[in-house]
Design a protein around this motif. Structure first.
Motif, PDB file in Angstrom:
ATOM      1  N   PRO A  18       3.799  13.027  -1.749  1.00 57.64           N
ATOM      2  CA  PRO A  18       4.563  12.039  -2.524  1.00 57.64           C
ATOM      3  C   PRO A  18       3.621  11.220  -3.398  1.00 57.64           C
ATOM      4  O   PRO A  18       2.428  11.090  -3.127  1.00 57.64           O
ATOM      5  N   THR A  19       4.160  10.691  -4.455  1.00 57.52           N
ATOM      6  CA  THR A  19       3.385   9.780  -5.287  1.00 57.52           C
ATOM      7  C   THR A  19       3.473   8.368  -4.695  1.00 57.52           C
ATOM      8  O   THR A  19       4.325   8.080  -3.849  1.00 57.52           O
ATOM      9  N   LEU A  20       2.561   7.488  -5.155  1.00 52.50           N
ATOM     10  CA  LEU A  20       2.585   6.095  -4.688  1.00 52.50           C
ATOM     11  C   LEU A  20       3.913   5.441  -5.055  1.00 52.50           C
ATOM     12  O   LEU A  20       4.475   4.671  -4.261  1.00 52.50           O
ATOM     13  N   GLU A  22       6.836   6.873  -5.293  1.00 53.99           N
ATOM     14  CA  GLU A  22       7.878   7.368  -4.378  1.00 53.99           C
ATOM     15  C   GLU A  22       7.808   6.653  -3.028  1.00 53.99           C
ATOM     16  O   GLU A  22       8.842   6.329  -2.430  1.00 53.99           O
ATOM     17  N   VAL A  23       6.580   6.403  -2.571  1.00 55.15           N
ATOM     18  CA  VAL A  23       6.439   5.681  -1.302  1.00 55.15           C
ATOM     19  C   VAL A  23       6.966   4.255  -1.443  1.00 55.15           C
ATOM     20  O   VAL A  23       7.672   3.736  -0.567  1.00 55.15           O
ATOM     21  N   ARG A  26      10.780   3.776  -1.129  1.00 53.65           N
ATOM     22  CA  ARG A  26      11.454   4.056   0.138  1.00 53.65           C
ATOM     23  C   ARG A  26      12.087   2.779   0.698  1.00 53.65           C
ATOM     24  O   ARG A  26      11.612   1.670   0.439  1.00 53.65           O
ATOM     25  N   TRP A  29       9.765   0.092   2.372  1.00 49.73           N
ATOM     26  CA  TRP A  29       8.890  -0.671   1.498  1.00 49.73           C
ATOM     27  C   TRP A  29       9.674  -1.539   0.516  1.00 49.73           C
ATOM     28  O   TRP A  29       9.185  -2.578   0.082  1.00 49.73           O
ATOM     29  N   ALA A 262       1.432  -0.758   1.187  1.00 46.99           N
ATOM     30  CA  ALA A 262       2.118   0.452   0.729  1.00 46.99           C
ATOM     31  C   ALA A 262       1.106   1.514   0.309  1.00 46.99           C
ATOM     32  O   ALA A 262       1.275   2.709   0.610  1.00 46.99           O
ATOM     33  N   LYS A 263       0.056   1.107  -0.373  1.00 47.37           N
ATOM     34  CA  LYS A 263      -0.952   2.072  -0.788  1.00 47.37           C
ATOM     35  C   LYS A 263      -1.689   2.664   0.411  1.00 47.37           C
ATOM     36  O   LYS A 263      -1.991   3.876   0.437  1.00 47.37           O
ATOM     37  N   TRP A 266       0.524   5.262   1.850  1.00 50.72           N
ATOM     38  CA  TRP A 266       0.529   6.473   1.000  1.00 50.72           C
ATOM     39  C   TRP A 266      -0.741   7.295   1.204  1.00 50.72           C
ATOM     40  O   TRP A 266      -0.687   8.517   1.350  1.00 50.72           O
ATOM     41  N   GLU A 267      -1.898   6.626   1.231  1.00 51.38           N
ATOM     42  CA  GLU A 267      -3.154   7.349   1.432  1.00 51.38           C
ATOM     43  C   GLU A 267      -3.207   8.003   2.808  1.00 51.38           C
ATOM     44  O   GLU A 267      -3.716   9.126   2.964  1.00 51.38           O
ATOM     45  N   GLU A 269      -0.634   9.081   4.456  1.00 50.94           N
ATOM     46  CA  GLU A 269       0.272  10.239   4.411  1.00 50.94           C
ATOM     47  C   GLU A 269      -0.395  11.422   3.735  1.00 50.94           C
ATOM     48  O   GLU A 269      -0.238  12.573   4.165  1.00 50.94           O
TER      49      GLU A 269
END
Length: 293
Positions: A18-20, A22-23, A26, A29, A262-263, A266-267, A269
């Motif tokens: 997923p892109t940042l 997209e995360v 959600r 978030w 959130a970042k 994402w990282e 994931e």
């Protein structure tokens, strides 16, 4: 060779990652973003409140403290003295109480250390605008000699001035302080009406002003107390402005924390997807490599 065999592992992982953005979109978030907005709004309100208190839109006019006003117009017994009125020149009438003169040390007059002699002034009902007995602590003079201060206090105790009209500056209570090493148990180094009240006589049902008066007229041959006009206050409170800036920084930090968390998620994931792909590409133990007999 199949078409999937020609896809590099990194490309295969990137296809499912997923892109940042997209995360961040959600539900979890988005809910955290709403919480960050709420926290930032609270911080912004606090900053606005501090800012509104930073500028005095109706400062006292210059020279106001030098206009002699009746004491009852400036202060009330038992009430704290408003800051704009600290140092205000006032007029009050009354009589001093016998036996209630004390010496306060660590009093500086034009840079020279010395002593104040203080007394309990029983304010006239008309001056206090009250039918209740009311008293005001008054500093009646200064000297650099402790023996002279003690002698004047004793003389005034025996023959206290009566029916006097005093002018002077009304000052806030200095509050209690710890005595220095070697000081006696009865030593006073702060001008505190609250502390003096514990030494005064006939205090049942007595109303007392929280502030004290530095009399422009001295008694007992003492030197008149040098009590200059207070400095004119600026109508800008820089401390409150600093607090307002702090709240603005906190509001911005709430958004940064949401972005940073959130970042990080994402990282994490992406790392998990890469680990899963690497585990899938490792051949089982004892199996022959693909494409070889």
């Amino acid at each position: 060779m199949s078409s999937t065999d020609s896809v590099p592992p990194q490309a295969s992982t990137a296809a499912f990652a997923p892109t940042l953005r997209e995360v961040m979109l959600r539900p979890w978030w988005l809910g955290m973003l709403a919480f960050a907005l709420l926290v930032a709004a609270v911080f912004a309100w606090l900053g606005q409140w501090q800012l509104s208190r930073a500028v005095d839109t109706s400062p006292p006019p210059p020279g106001q403290t030098e206009q002699v006003r009746p004491l009852a117009d400036v202060a009330e017994p038992g009430e704290y003295l408003p800051e704009p009125l600290v140092g205000q020149r006032v007029e009050v009438s009354g009589s001093f109480v016998a036996g209630d003169f004390d010496v306060v040390s660590s009093r500086f007059d034009r840079g020279e250390e010395g002593y104040w002699v203080t007394g309990q002034l029983r304010v006239d009902p008309e001056s206090a605008r009250s039918s209740e007995p009311t008293s005001l602590a008054v500093a009646v003079g200064w000297t650099s000699d402790r023996a002279e201060a003690d002698a004047v206090a004793a003389a005034l105790d025996a023959d206290p001035p009566q029916d006097v009209v005093l002018t002077g500056r009304i000052i806030s209570d200095e509050g209690p302080a710890l005595l220095g090493r070697g000081a006696g148990p009865q030593e006073m180094t702060r001008m505190s009406p609250a502390a003096l009240l514990s030494r005064w006589h006939d205090t049942a049902g007595l109303d007392v002003y929280r502030g004290y008066l530095t009399s422009a007229e001295s008694f007992g041959g003492l030197t008149a107390i040098h009590s200059p006009a207070p400095e004119e206050r600026s109508n800008v409170n820089w401390l409150n402005i600093f607090y307002a800036v702090e709240w603005a920084v906190f509001a911005g930090f709430a958004f940064y924390m949401w972005y940073r968390l959130a970042k990080d998620a994402w990282e994490k994931e992406l790392e998990d997807l890469e680990d899963e792909h690497e585990d899938a590409d490792v051949p089982a133990a004892g199996s022959a490599p693909s494409g070889r007999d």
